[in-house]
Design a protein around this motif. Structure first.
Motif: not given
Lengths: 138, 516
Positions: B440, B442, B444, B469, B515
């Motif tokens: 993922l 950040l 986004t 993440l 996310l």
């Protein structure tokens, strides 16, 4: 013009003396920790915490297009509006005053009410105008 | 006169009493021969009269006395208990509700003269009923004049908010002292602080419990609402409720109720056809992982999406050109635009065109989402997804530029410290123990210009899948106190909210679903 004793709290921003109507929440506080927010909004400096409450800190200088460098721990004037708490970032809190009259500056569209302190015009920031005229949340 | 000082207490008490009366009337409507319902009705009206007398609302007293006389006539058998009589009492309740609103805004009662005169006419010409239809008129006279007694006290929600804030502040300070006590290695002090922390947390839990209301209680007004609107729209509609014994914080319930009321009104006014004899609305609430799911569905006419699109063009919500490019899945969102009502007459229940846009605003305020599903001639279903509020929780917190972020520990599967700093800018997966885990980022939700190389990987469990993440800065485990979202959070819909650490710092709580 309105003629009735009213109370205001005064403060300095840059070289200006400004006022806000006094209410039960009015107090000056030092913003120790300011959380910046990932938003593109010139009026909102961030969020701080005071006595159990979240306080949204506002860039008062941007209301007037002033060239003012906000310190990292600004002095703020606390007020409430529609269930939320806000802090106006200021240079220095001054005093509370009681005045017999509020005047209207016809040449101004916003923050056009003022009081006289030592013959000086001190313009008033009203919460309602901040949120409806400036459209802070748009 | 006590009026101004005790106005709020009078309003909230009378609101409760009106609700009880409405509940009894609904029961009486289904079973008109049960004498207990009439007795309960009489006692409640009598009690309301007493409250109005305390406040000095003379016309309200007279009006309530008239309704009492009506009920007394029904008990004595001199007035028929039929649809017309019950409708009359229901309408009287509407008048009393309007009176409360008027008092709330103007601190004085409504002008009841016309309403009183109308009831006088009915009382002067009652319809006698047959002996065989009479209720068993034996009732305890003492019971009829028994005063309204309650061991409960009504506390305004804003007073509970104030206590909550003070308690939060106390907890943050205790958390801070705990940190100092741990560092100082003073076991006696630490022991006392831990005791204080436990006491304060127990206090907070009790306060939270006071604020929690069962959905059942909040939903119980809705059958009366449906009945009122259906009667005005000349339709037959039944409301079926399934609340699954769920209880929620009052502040969320207040918002939720407004949303549900609007959706129900929509169903009655726009959904159910006038010709339908089996009009039904289903209200269902359930808890699914960390969210409340509420559905409002009807068996009405359904939504013709082509007509919705045409209306949107007609009302200039979108241009003709834009309408041609719009995908079918995007048409439902048009319904939430202000001014989209199709009803020609703007009546009291629907047709102003702003109802669903208000629904959308309220749902957004709760950080929720709404979906619409509809089939022509079968019905329509609105599904609300509302995240449940956090309270005090452990989290993993870290800094990204100027922003202090945190994720509740409940979502954290594990934290891995990388043997060396790594740049994941061009990677889609992180390989760990020979497994590929989707990365993922950040970007986004945060306007990050550069993807900084990561020191840690946070493994997050999102909807039963594991994601990775990357985190560039140092991380720490932190106990946080969640606060009610201030209005500014409307500008950050991709975040769950704000929480306070033991040092009094504010943290942005990630909504990890955003996310993905």
């Amino acid at each position: 013009m309105s003629s009735k004793n009213q109370q205001f709290i005064t403060f300095k921003l840059s070289d200006r003396l400004l006022a806000m109507p006094l209410n039960k929440d009015s107090q000056f506080f030092s913003c120790e920790h300011l959380l910046a927010l990932p938003i593109n909004n010139k009026y909102i400096a961030g969020v701080s915490y005071l006595n159990g409450q979240l306080v949204t800190i506002l860039r008062t200088d941007k209301f007037f297009g002033l060239n003012w460098k906000m310190p990292s721990h600004p002095q703020c004037l606390l007020f409430s509006y529609q269930g939320d708490f806000y802090g106006l970032a200021v240079d220095q809190g001054i005093d509370t005053v009681t005045v017999p009259q509020v005047y209207l500056e016809k040449t101004k569209n916003i923050f056009n009410k003022y009081i006289k302190i030592n013959k000086q015009k001190v313009f008033i920031l009203e919460a309602e105008q901040i949120f409806t005229e400036l459209k802070i949340y748009v | 006169m006590f009026s101004e000082k005790y106005k709020d207490l009078y309003l909230s008490t009378t609101q409760e009493q009106l609700k009880s009366i409405a509940d009894v009337l609904l029961l009486l409507e289904r079973n008109p021969k049960n004498p207990e319902y009439l007795q309960t009705l009489f006692i409640s009206l009598h009690s309301m009269k007493g409250s109005a007398a305390t406040m000095g609302y003379k016309d309200t007293i007279v009006y309530l006395h008239q309704i009492e006389s009506l009920v007394q006539a029904m008990i004595n058998g001199t007035l028929l208990i039929d649809k017309n009589t019950l409708d009359l009492i229901f309408r009287s309740l509407d008048t009393l509700h309007a009176n409360l609103q008027y008092i709330s805004q103007h601190s004085q009662e409504l002008d009841f003269k016309q309403a009183i005169a109308d009831l006088e006419k009915i009382l002067k010409s009652p319809v006698k009923i047959k002996k065989s239809d009479k209720l068993s008129a034996q009732h305890d006279q003492t019971a009829l004049v028994a005063p309204y007694e309650s061991t409960e006290m009504i506390v305004p929600a804003k007073d509970l908010d104030k206590i909550q804030n003070l308690l939060d502040d106390l907890l943050v300070n205790i958390m801070s002292i705990k940190g100092v006590a741990i560092k100082s290695a003073q076991s006696q002090i630490l022991s006392k602080v831990v005791t204080a922390d436990t006491l304060a947390n127990n206090l907070r839990r009790e306060l939270e419990r006071m604020r929690i209301l069962p959905l059942e209680q909040v939903f119980s007004n809705l059958p009366y609402l449906v009945r009122s609107i259906a009667r005005d729209e000349h339709k037959n509609v039944e409301l079926l409720i399934e609340h699954n014994d769920i209880s929620l914080d009052k502040s969320i319930l207040d918002e939720l109720l407004e949303i549900i009321v609007q959706l129900i009104k929509n169903s009655v006014v726009h959904g159910i056809k006038s010709s339908q004899k089996n009009g039904q609305i289903n209200l269902h609430a359930s808890l699914e992982s960390d969210e409340l799911v509420v559905t409002v569905s009807d068996n009405g006419r359904g939504i013709d999406w082509s007509k919705v699109l045409a209306l949107a063009v007609n009302k200039k919500v979108i241009s003709v050109e834009a309408s041609r490019k719009l995908k079918l899945v995007d048409i439902p969102s048009l319904l939430f635009h202000p001014g989209m009502s199709s009803k020609k007459n703007m009546d009291i229940h629907g047709g102003r065109g702003v109802g669903l846009s208000v629904v959308k605003d309220r749902i957004k305020k709760l950080n929720g989402q709404v979906e619409i599903a509809s089939t022509l001639n079968k019905g329509t279903k609105f599904t609300l997804h509302l995240p449940l509020p956090l309270s005090i929780f452990r989290s993993i917190a870290w800094q990204v530029g100027d922003w202090s972020l945190a994720v509740p520990m409940a979502y954290v599967d594990r934290v891995v410290k990388l043997p060396e700093i790594k740049d994941f800018s061009n990677d889609k997966y992180f390989v760990y123990n020979k497994k590929r885990i989707k990365l993922l980022n950040l970007h986004t939700i945060l306007p990050l210009e550069i993807k900084a190389p990561a020191k840690y990987i946070l493994f997050l469990n999102i909807q039963k899948n594991i994601f990775a993440l990357p985190i560039a800065s140092s991380i720490k485990e932190s106990e946080l106190v969640m606060k009610k979202n201030p209005s500014v959070m409307r500008l950050l819909p991709k975040f769950k909210g704000l929480a306070i650490s033991s040092s009094g710092r504010v943290n942005l709580i990630l909504d990890i679903n955003n996310l993905l």
